[in-house]
Motif scaffolding. Sequence first.
Motif, short mmCIF file in Angstrom:
data_model
loop_
_atom_site.label_atom_id
_atom_site.label_comp_id
_atom_site.label_asym_id
_atom_site.label_seq_id
_atom_site.Cartn_x
_atom_site.Cartn_y
_atom_site.Cartn_z
N CYS A 74 0.83 -1.21 0.00
CA CYS A 74 0.00 0.00 0.00
C CYS A 74 0.86 1.25 0.00
O CYS A 74 0.56 2.24 -0.68
CB CYS A 74 -0.93 -0.01 1.21
N GLU A 75 1.93 1.22 0.76
CA GLU A 75 2.86 2.36 0.81
C GLU A 75 3.43 2.67 -0.57
O GLU A 75 3.56 3.83 -0.96
CB GLU A 75 4.00 2.04 1.77
N ARG A 76 3.74 1.61 -1.33
CA ARG A 76 4.43 1.79 -2.61
C ARG A 76 3.48 1.91 -3.81
O ARG A 76 3.93 2.05 -4.94
CB ARG A 76 5.40 0.63 -2.83
N GLY A 77 2.18 1.80 -3.57
CA GLY A 77 1.23 1.98 -4.65
C GLY A 77 1.08 0.78 -5.57
O GLY A 77 0.72 0.94 -6.75
N LEU A 116 -4.26 1.21 5.36
CA LEU A 116 -5.00 2.40 4.92
C LEU A 116 -4.25 3.68 5.28
O LEU A 116 -4.12 4.60 4.45
CB LEU A 116 -6.40 2.40 5.57
N LEU A 117 -3.74 3.73 6.49
CA LEU A 117 -2.96 4.91 6.90
C LEU A 117 -1.69 5.06 6.07
O LEU A 117 -1.34 6.18 5.66
CB LEU A 117 -2.62 4.82 8.39
N GLU A 118 -1.01 3.96 5.78
CA GLU A 118 0.22 4.05 4.98
C GLU A 118 -0.08 4.54 3.57
O GLU A 118 0.70 5.31 3.00
CB GLU A 118 0.93 2.70 4.93
N ALA A 119 -1.19 4.09 3.01
CA ALA A 119 -1.55 4.53 1.66
C ALA A 119 -1.75 6.04 1.61
O ALA A 119 -1.44 6.70 0.62
CB ALA A 119 -2.81 3.82 1.19
N VAL A 120 -2.27 6.60 2.71
CA VAL A 120 -2.51 8.04 2.76
C VAL A 120 -1.25 8.80 3.18
O VAL A 120 -0.82 9.75 2.51
CB VAL A 120 -3.67 8.37 3.73
N VAL A 121 -0.65 8.37 4.28
CA VAL A 121 0.48 9.10 4.85
C VAL A 121 1.72 9.04 3.95
O VAL A 121 2.45 10.03 3.81
CB VAL A 121 0.82 8.55 6.25
N ALA A 177 -12.64 -4.11 1.16
CA ALA A 177 -12.25 -5.32 1.89
C ALA A 177 -12.54 -5.23 3.38
O ALA A 177 -12.22 -6.15 4.14
CB ALA A 177 -10.77 -5.59 1.67
N GLY A 178 -13.13 -4.11 3.80
CA GLY A 178 -13.52 -3.98 5.19
C GLY A 178 -12.58 -3.20 6.09
O GLY A 178 -12.72 -3.23 7.31
N ALA A 179 -11.61 -2.51 5.50
CA ALA A 179 -10.70 -1.70 6.33
C ALA A 179 -11.49 -0.67 7.14
O ALA A 179 -12.42 -0.05 6.62
CB ALA A 179 -9.67 -1.00 5.45
N ASP A 180 -11.12 -0.50 8.39
CA ASP A 180 -11.81 0.42 9.29
C ASP A 180 -11.29 1.84 9.09
O ASP A 180 -10.16 2.14 9.48
CB ASP A 180 -11.61 -0.03 10.73
N PRO A 181 -12.09 2.74 8.51
CA PRO A 181 -11.60 4.10 8.27
C PRO A 181 -11.48 4.93 9.54
O PRO A 181 -10.91 6.02 9.51
CB PRO A 181 -12.67 4.70 7.34
N HIS A 182 -11.99 4.42 10.64
CA HIS A 182 -11.89 5.14 11.91
C HIS A 182 -10.55 4.91 12.62
O HIS A 182 -10.22 5.65 13.55
CB HIS A 182 -13.01 4.71 12.87
N LEU A 183 -9.82 3.87 12.22
CA LEU A 183 -8.58 3.54 12.93
C LEU A 183 -7.55 4.65 12.75
O LEU A 183 -7.07 4.89 11.64
CB LEU A 183 -8.01 2.21 12.45
#
Length: 199
Positions: free
Chosen positions: A109-112, A138-143, A161-167
């Motif tokens: 995710c970090e590397r796209g 999810l955070l790595e994809a954004v950060v 896939a169910g990733a929690d956007p609140h984490l």
Amino acid sequence: MRDEELLTAAAIGDAAAVREAVTEGADVEARDARRRTPLLLAAAADHVEVAQILVSAGADPNALDSQHDTPWLVTGVTGSVAMMRVLLPAGPDLTITNRYGGVSLIPACERGHVDYVREVLRTGIDVDHVNDLGLTALLEAVVLGDGSEPYQEIVRLLLAAGADPHLADGHGVTPFEHAVGRGQMRIAALLRDATGPRA
């Protein structure tokens, strides 16, 4: 001697030499100075045919090197779907973590690596795994991403896939807040739509 030849052949992708070394009794779990096995060397360089030979000979996809990498973990770094598919039948441990405490999904995710993320999510890997830095995939994809279309697609895949956007991260900052702060407005919109009220 045969073990050294196998390690060298695996690293350079010489499938014929790998097959010969294995046939003549080289140890498929031989280690180089950094404790990398032939399969890890092949995976890191994306030598798919070599990996097929080694997996058929019983090579371990979970063999750790001195940096806490394994053949399976490095597929998340390279983003090779072909290598992932070779290693899956060998029984990789999807919970094994790298030196940052992350499963293979996180560096992808970090590397796209969109195609890898799409495929690895089908394995049942933990989409909300938190690494030692306090970050989820999810955070790595954004950060660590740049907000471009590949990262937007990764966010879509993770959410589907169910990733929690609140984490939130270790400082309490959510993926949405990170996206807004980085000017990633399309990703922020995806996260806003997914966030809603907590259950």
